[in-house]
Write a protein that holds these residues in place. Sequence first.
Motif: not given
Length: 311
Positions: A106-110, A137-141, A300-303
């Motif tokens: 979740v923190a990696s969505s910064i 990225s929000l979808c990944g979170v 998803l977040i990294v992508g």
Amino acid sequence: MSSPPAHRLTPATLALLLIPPLMWAGNAVVGRLMQGVVPPVTLNFLRWVLALLMLLPVAGWVLRPGSGLWAHWRRFALLGLLGVGMYNSLQYMALKTSTPLNVTLVASSIPVWMLIMGRVLYGVAITRRAAVGAFMSLCGVVVVIARGDLGGLLSVQLVPGDLLVLLAALAWAWYSWLLARPPANEPAAIKADWAAFLLAQMVFGLVWSGAFTAAEWITLPALPAGQSAIQWGWPLVAGLLFVAVGPSLLAYRSWGAAVARVGPATASVFSNLTPLFAALMSATLLREPPQLYHLAGFVLIVGGILVSSRR
């Protein structure tokens, strides 16, 4: 005029790029291990006290009256609140009910929150590509918070740690914007010295963290006679030394040097290794193996970050 060539990824540069995510992942795992050993906000306070004592011999000059710090105390007080007082306190609190892997994912969505905050607070336009990346990225979170159960998303029971780490991410996003938009009259001597710049934030951050720690102790539940909220011993000493030296000093210094060599875009890609390192450490030390939804959330977040940061 041709652009300057990119810095080669030498072994020394790779080490500088890998140390921060490794330390940040270790910080989450140690924070989880310290649950029941020391209250989370107290852990953050003790961590920064030790880090400050280590920096004093090399950067203590910043505390002198003529250093420029006191003329800009409001800025450093806000930086100290967000970066020292809030960010890691919230993360350590989150680890009471969430796992290191969830917290680091979740923190990696910064970067996404930075994008949104830049638009809201500073009027920085969001391009279509950046919007697509932010949505991914929000979808990944959401996948991580829902534990992969998207069908039951409306009825998902959020643990407090999920919300706390989101607050931590927002605090760090604002902190990052404050760093990226320094005032024109910021003291050059402090800005040029990483240790002095960090110490200037610590001084005020410890005031905030001390106040939060006092509030934590006031609200701690009563313990049976003979029991203490802090379990003094070698595990606590080792944990404190690690979080004071590794995530607080070594990672900060390595990150600054790495960004200077390869630029923020390349460095940010390496920062996304934090959840992977956290997954390996959690599986090894905490017996908390990653799940399939963690992989989906990571992709998803990294992508999304890669899509939004492409030129």
